[in-house]
Design a protein around this motif. Structure first.
Motif, PDB file in Angstrom:
ATOM      1  N   PHE A  69     -48.112  -0.811 -23.365  1.00 55.68           N
ATOM      2  CA  PHE A  69     -48.475  -1.674 -22.449  1.00 55.68           C
ATOM      3  C   PHE A  69     -49.656  -0.708 -21.456  1.00 55.68           C
ATOM      4  O   PHE A  69     -49.352   0.284 -21.417  1.00 55.68           O
ATOM      5  CB  PHE A  69     -47.531  -2.307 -21.460  1.00 55.68           C
ATOM      6  N   GLU A  70     -50.311  -1.360 -20.917  1.00 59.27           N
ATOM      7  CA  GLU A  70     -51.334  -0.859 -20.042  1.00 59.27           C
ATOM      8  C   GLU A  70     -50.795  -1.008 -18.569  1.00 59.27           C
ATOM      9  O   GLU A  70     -50.418  -2.029 -18.067  1.00 59.27           O
ATOM     10  CB  GLU A  70     -52.760  -1.602 -20.035  1.00 59.27           C
ATOM     11  N   VAL A  71     -51.142   0.155 -17.934  1.00 64.62           N
ATOM     12  CA  VAL A  71     -51.011  -0.116 -16.258  1.00 64.62           C
ATOM     13  C   VAL A  71     -52.200   0.287 -15.552  1.00 64.62           C
ATOM     14  O   VAL A  71     -52.993   1.366 -15.889  1.00 64.62           O
ATOM     15  CB  VAL A  71     -49.726   0.792 -15.845  1.00 64.62           C
ATOM     16  N   LYS A  72     -52.864  -0.477 -14.911  1.00 59.83           N
ATOM     17  CA  LYS A  72     -54.028  -0.398 -14.066  1.00 59.83           C
ATOM     18  C   LYS A  72     -53.686   0.007 -12.846  1.00 59.83           C
ATOM     19  O   LYS A  72     -52.989  -0.540 -11.939  1.00 59.83           O
ATOM     20  CB  LYS A  72     -54.806  -1.811 -14.313  1.00 59.83           C
ATOM     21  N   THR A  73     -54.578   1.301 -12.474  1.00 57.05           N
ATOM     22  CA  THR A  73     -54.343   1.677 -11.260  1.00 57.05           C
ATOM     23  C   THR A  73     -55.924   1.744 -10.734  1.00 57.05           C
ATOM     24  O   THR A  73     -56.815   1.590 -11.403  1.00 57.05           O
ATOM     25  CB  THR A  73     -53.614   2.953 -10.927  1.00 57.05           C
ATOM     26  N   LYS A  74     -56.033   2.068  -9.194  1.00 54.09           N
ATOM     27  CA  LYS A  74     -57.407   2.310  -8.776  1.00 54.09           C
ATOM     28  C   LYS A  74     -57.937   3.582  -9.688  1.00 54.09           C
ATOM     29  O   LYS A  74     -59.230   3.546  -9.557  1.00 54.09           O
ATOM     30  CB  LYS A  74     -57.097   2.709  -7.101  1.00 54.09           C
ATOM     31  N   GLY A  75     -57.018   4.229  -9.916  1.00 53.06           N
ATOM     32  CA  GLY A  75     -57.820   5.538 -10.408  1.00 53.06           C
ATOM     33  C   GLY A  75     -58.092   5.505 -12.018  1.00 53.06           C
ATOM     34  O   GLY A  75     -58.594   6.521 -12.490  1.00 53.06           O
ATOM     35  N   GLY A  76     -57.689   4.443 -12.485  1.00 53.04           N
ATOM     36  CA  GLY A  76     -57.825   4.418 -14.018  1.00 53.04           C
ATOM     37  C   GLY A  76     -56.627   3.587 -14.721  1.00 53.04           C
ATOM     38  O   GLY A  76     -55.788   3.271 -13.993  1.00 53.04           O
ATOM     39  N   THR A  77     -56.522   3.367 -15.949  1.00 51.60           N
ATOM     40  CA  THR A  77     -56.023   2.655 -16.886  1.00 51.60           C
ATOM     41  C   THR A  77     -54.980   3.684 -17.411  1.00 51.60           C
ATOM     42  O   THR A  77     -55.373   4.662 -18.120  1.00 51.60           O
ATOM     43  CB  THR A  77     -56.431   1.794 -17.697  1.00 51.60           C
ATOM     44  N   VAL A  78     -53.840   3.587 -17.456  1.00 54.75           N
ATOM     45  CA  VAL A  78     -52.609   4.419 -18.473  1.00 54.75           C
ATOM     46  C   VAL A  78     -52.263   3.528 -19.350  1.00 54.75           C
ATOM     47  O   VAL A  78     -51.478   2.334 -19.097  1.00 54.75           O
ATOM     48  CB  VAL A  78     -51.782   4.905 -17.563  1.00 54.75           C
ATOM     49  N   VAL A  79     -52.004   3.817 -20.743  1.00 56.15           N
ATOM     50  CA  VAL A  79     -51.332   3.186 -21.593  1.00 56.15           C
ATOM     51  C   VAL A  79     -49.891   3.803 -21.987  1.00 56.15           C
ATOM     52  O   VAL A  79     -50.011   5.115 -22.315  1.00 56.15           O
ATOM     53  CB  VAL A  79     -52.000   3.146 -23.157  1.00 56.15           C
TER      54      VAL A  79
ATOM     55  N   VAL B 263     -50.125  -0.470 -47.217  1.00 46.52           N
ATOM     56  CA  VAL B 263     -50.070  -1.706 -47.034  1.00 46.52           C
ATOM     57  C   VAL B 263     -51.626  -2.125 -46.457  1.00 46.52           C
ATOM     58  O   VAL B 263     -52.162  -1.488 -46.027  1.00 46.52           O
ATOM     59  CB  VAL B 263     -49.133  -2.148 -45.938  1.00 46.52           C
ATOM     60  N   TRP B 264     -52.189  -3.106 -47.022  1.00 51.32           N
ATOM     61  CA  TRP B 264     -53.473  -3.615 -46.450  1.00 51.32           C
ATOM     62  C   TRP B 264     -53.173  -5.021 -45.668  1.00 51.32           C
ATOM     63  O   TRP B 264     -52.461  -5.700 -45.888  1.00 51.32           O
ATOM     64  CB  TRP B 264     -54.458  -3.612 -47.703  1.00 51.32           C
ATOM     65  N   GLY B 265     -54.442  -5.149 -45.229  1.00 49.22           N
ATOM     66  CA  GLY B 265     -54.516  -6.479 -44.180  1.00 49.22           C
ATOM     67  C   GLY B 265     -55.872  -7.240 -43.820  1.00 49.22           C
ATOM     68  O   GLY B 265     -56.729  -6.018 -44.360  1.00 49.22           O
ATOM     69  N   LYS B 266     -55.770  -8.253 -43.517  1.00 48.35           N
ATOM     70  CA  LYS B 266     -57.028  -8.861 -42.821  1.00 48.35           C
ATOM     71  C   LYS B 266     -56.605  -9.296 -41.634  1.00 48.35           C
ATOM     72  O   LYS B 266     -55.770 -10.108 -41.400  1.00 48.35           O
ATOM     73  CB  LYS B 266     -57.615  -9.795 -43.632  1.00 48.35           C
ATOM     74  N   ILE B 267     -57.464  -8.936 -40.621  1.00 52.46           N
ATOM     75  CA  ILE B 267     -56.793  -9.264 -39.247  1.00 52.46           C
ATOM     76  C   ILE B 267     -57.186 -10.681 -38.855  1.00 52.46           C
ATOM     77  O   ILE B 267     -58.318 -11.068 -38.992  1.00 52.46           O
ATOM     78  CB  ILE B 267     -57.628  -8.470 -38.008  1.00 52.46           C
ATOM     79  N   ARG B 268     -55.913 -11.672 -38.872  1.00 53.30           N
ATOM     80  CA  ARG B 268     -56.319 -13.199 -38.811  1.00 53.30           C
ATOM     81  C   ARG B 268     -56.290 -13.137 -37.382  1.00 53.30           C
ATOM     82  O   ARG B 268     -57.099 -14.134 -36.795  1.00 53.30           O
ATOM     83  CB  ARG B 268     -55.142 -13.693 -39.682  1.00 53.30           C
ATOM     84  N   ALA B 269     -55.663 -12.610 -36.408  1.00 56.93           N
ATOM     85  CA  ALA B 269     -55.543 -12.802 -35.130  1.00 56.93           C
ATOM     86  C   ALA B 269     -55.038 -11.480 -34.383  1.00 56.93           C
ATOM     87  O   ALA B 269     -54.195 -10.690 -35.076  1.00 56.93           O
ATOM     88  CB  ALA B 269     -54.620 -13.965 -34.780  1.00 56.93           C
ATOM     89  N   MET B 270     -55.308 -11.334 -33.117  1.00 53.19           N
ATOM     90  CA  MET B 270     -54.969 -10.329 -32.263  1.00 53.19           C
ATOM     91  C   MET B 270     -54.457 -10.663 -31.115  1.00 53.19           C
ATOM     92  O   MET B 270     -55.059 -11.668 -30.365  1.00 53.19           O
ATOM     93  CB  MET B 270     -56.057  -9.275 -32.344  1.00 53.19           C
ATOM     94  N   ARG B 271     -53.198 -10.171 -30.651  1.00 55.05           N
ATOM     95  CA  ARG B 271     -52.893 -10.414 -29.190  1.00 55.05           C
ATOM     96  C   ARG B 271     -52.609  -9.150 -28.400  1.00 55.05           C
ATOM     97  O   ARG B 271     -52.115  -8.204 -28.766  1.00 55.05           O
ATOM     98  CB  ARG B 271     -51.476 -10.980 -29.335  1.00 55.05           C
ATOM     99  N   ASP B 272     -52.748  -9.286 -27.058  1.00 56.21           N
ATOM    100  CA  ASP B 272     -52.607  -7.897 -26.370  1.00 56.21           C
ATOM    101  C   ASP B 272     -51.276  -8.249 -25.632  1.00 56.21           C
ATOM    102  O   ASP B 272     -50.509  -9.325 -25.789  1.00 56.21           O
ATOM    103  CB  ASP B 272     -53.544  -7.620 -25.327  1.00 56.21           C
ATOM    104  N   SER B 273     -50.995  -7.132 -24.779  1.00 55.67           N
ATOM    105  CA  SER B 273     -49.533  -7.598 -24.035  1.00 55.67           C
ATOM    106  C   SER B 273     -49.600  -8.341 -23.171  1.00 55.67           C
ATOM    107  O   SER B 273     -48.513  -8.830 -22.593  1.00 55.67           O
ATOM    108  CB  SER B 273     -49.230  -5.968 -23.652  1.00 55.67           C
ATOM    109  N   ASP B 274     -50.678  -9.015 -22.546  1.00 54.25           N
ATOM    110  CA  ASP B 274     -50.771 -10.147 -21.635  1.00 54.25           C
ATOM    111  C   ASP B 274     -50.906 -11.434 -22.325  1.00 54.25           C
ATOM    112  O   ASP B 274     -50.934 -12.447 -21.769  1.00 54.25           O
ATOM    113  CB  ASP B 274     -52.019 -10.107 -20.814  1.00 54.25           C
ATOM    114  N   ASP B 275     -50.445 -11.307 -23.765  1.00 50.36           N
ATOM    115  CA  ASP B 275     -50.416 -12.588 -24.484  1.00 50.36           C
ATOM    116  C   ASP B 275     -51.847 -13.229 -24.675  1.00 50.36           C
ATOM    117  O   ASP B 275     -51.841 -14.368 -25.086  1.00 50.36           O
ATOM    118  CB  ASP B 275     -49.405 -13.482 -23.928  1.00 50.36           C
ATOM    119  N   ASN B 276     -52.742 -12.426 -24.326  1.00 48.63           N
ATOM    120  CA  ASN B 276     -54.128 -12.955 -24.666  1.00 48.63           C
ATOM    121  C   ASN B 276     -54.475 -13.019 -25.968  1.00 48.63           C
ATOM    122  O   ASN B 276     -54.307 -11.755 -26.624  1.00 48.63           O
ATOM    123  CB  ASN B 276     -55.118 -12.191 -23.671  1.00 48.63           C
TER     124      ASN B 276
END
Ligand code: GTP
Ligand code: MG
Length: 370
Positions: free
Chosen positions: A120-130, A291-304
């Motif tokens: 997950f990402e933490v956004k601060t004034k100084g930048g983003t940290v994963v 393993v192979w795949g085709k990206i059908r969908a992607m979701r981020d940690s904010d459920d977007n």
């Protein structure tokens, strides 16, 4: 050794006669023409001079290449640092991750749903940290065993009421082996029995001299419970990241690493992937190990839902044919034919290796019997 004529030596050295004559002039060697013979020592000296010149040229060429590569790298955009949290049992890894995750949810207006995507990402004034979402060594070790480099920075949590323990040492060893920068978080500073000096002294015993003692080991006192010092820890992470000058090319051929994967009864295979290079897009084909795949969908940690995942993003990918292993490197491939072929090739290679190992084993057993 037979004497050599100038034109013969020039040919041997792959140079023009005129070039060689010029060198001979500089050396003060006299000759009549390019057909004149040279003494053995002279020929040898010429060869040494040429070798040195060529060595210098080669070195200059390499330096220039390195400079160009560095300039190209400097032109790339920065990417957020990827951080893993490690430490001894009960020293507060999960609490720290929870605190970071919660403070992050609190920051967002909507709050609520967060998707488990392995990071997950933490956004601060100084930048983003994963932050890699799985504390502990297993995930890190299994990822590293597959040769993937994931974390830029390892935060090693040390409970200040306990000091350095066996798994703290393990964590240090893992972080070092992975080439991650280390930041120590002296945790549980809210407890009356917290003893920062003992943490410092324990670190000294592990050859880390804390900044407080005039060294360069970074130690940030925190409490994962109250949140005290956590902002300083984030600042320190961003500072270290800045020195590391982390960059990635969003236009490069996409590459990532599997953080974890599971099967969902309804959705099928759900794989968390950290994107390290390039940009993965819905519809892309990819291969992770066998393993192979085709990206059908992607979701981020904010459920977007995400159509694109640039470097530094952690996403849950829907569309793998089977369960990929954590730590497997993910490569973009142009189409389904390539995806299937590469995955099949790898399966065959593994089977060959296993068969080879077995034959070897059998041969050894027979040899033992003889
Ligand atoms: P494992 O996953 O078992 O290795 O432990 P962990 O490192 O994830 O530790 P965890 O976060 O589960 O914390 C262990 C215990 O310490 C829990 O009871 C926490 O509430 C407590 N704890 C963690 N951080 C702090 C802190 O900063 N202050 C205090 N007072 N307690 C803390
Ligand atoms: Mg835990």
């Amino acid at each position: 050794m037979a004497k050599v004529r100038i034109y013969q030596l020039a040919k041997e050295l792959g140079m023009e006669n005129a070039e060689l004559l010029e060198i001979l002039n500089e050396m003060g060697v006299s000759y009549k023409s390019h057909a004149s013979t040279l003494e053995d020592e002279t020929a040898q000296a010429v060869k040494e001079i040429i070798a040195e010149q060529r060595g210098l040229e080669e070195q200059r060429r390499r330096e220039e290449e390195a400079k160009r590569a560095e300039e190209a790298r400097k032109a790339l955009p920065h990417r957020p640092p990827v951080v893993v949290i490690m430490g001894h049992v009960d020293h507060g890894k999960t609490s720290l991750l929870d605190y970071l995750r919660k403070s992050r949810i609190a920051e967002r207006e909507a709050g609520g749903i967060t998707q488990h995507v392995g990071a997950f990402e933490v956004k601060t004034k100084g930048g983003t940290v994963v932050f890699i979402d799985t504390p502990g060594h297993e995930a890190f070790t299994s990822i590293r065993q597959r040769g993937a480099r994931v974390a830029d920075i390892a935060v090693i949590v040390i409970a200040a009421d306990d000091g350095i323990m066996p798994q703290t040492k393990e964590a240090i060893a893992h972080a070092k082996a992975a080439g991650a920068k280390i930041i120590f978080a002296a945790n549980k500073m809210d407890l009356p029995q917290a003893n920062l000096d003992k943490v410092y002294q324990d670190l000294m015993r592990e050859q880390f001299v804390p900044e407080a003692y005039g060294g360069d080991a970074i130690v940030v006192p925190i409490s994962a419970k109250t949140g005290q010092g956590v902002a300083d820890l984030l600042d320190m992470i961003l500072l270290v990241a800045e020195l590391e000058d982390l960059r990635a090319d969003p236009e490069a051929e996409p590459k990532g690493v599997i953080l974890e994967a599971r099967v969902d009864k309804q959705a099928g295979v759900l794989a968390s992937m950290l994107v390290q290079e390039g940009t993965f897009r819905v519809g892309d084909y990819l291969v992770a190990g066998e393993v192979w795949g085709k990206i059908r969908a992607m979701r981020d940690s904010d459920d977007n839902q995400r159509k694109e995942a640039p470097p530094g993003s952690a996403v849950q990918v829907l569309g793998f044919s089977e369960l990929p292993h954590a730590g497997e490197v993910v490569h973009w491939v142009p189409d389904q034919v390539a995806a299937k072929e590469i995955a099949e090739e790898r399966i065959l290679e593994r089977k060959d290796r296993e068969a080879g190992a077995e034959t070897g084993l059998r041969a050894r057993n027979i040899a033992d019997l003889l």
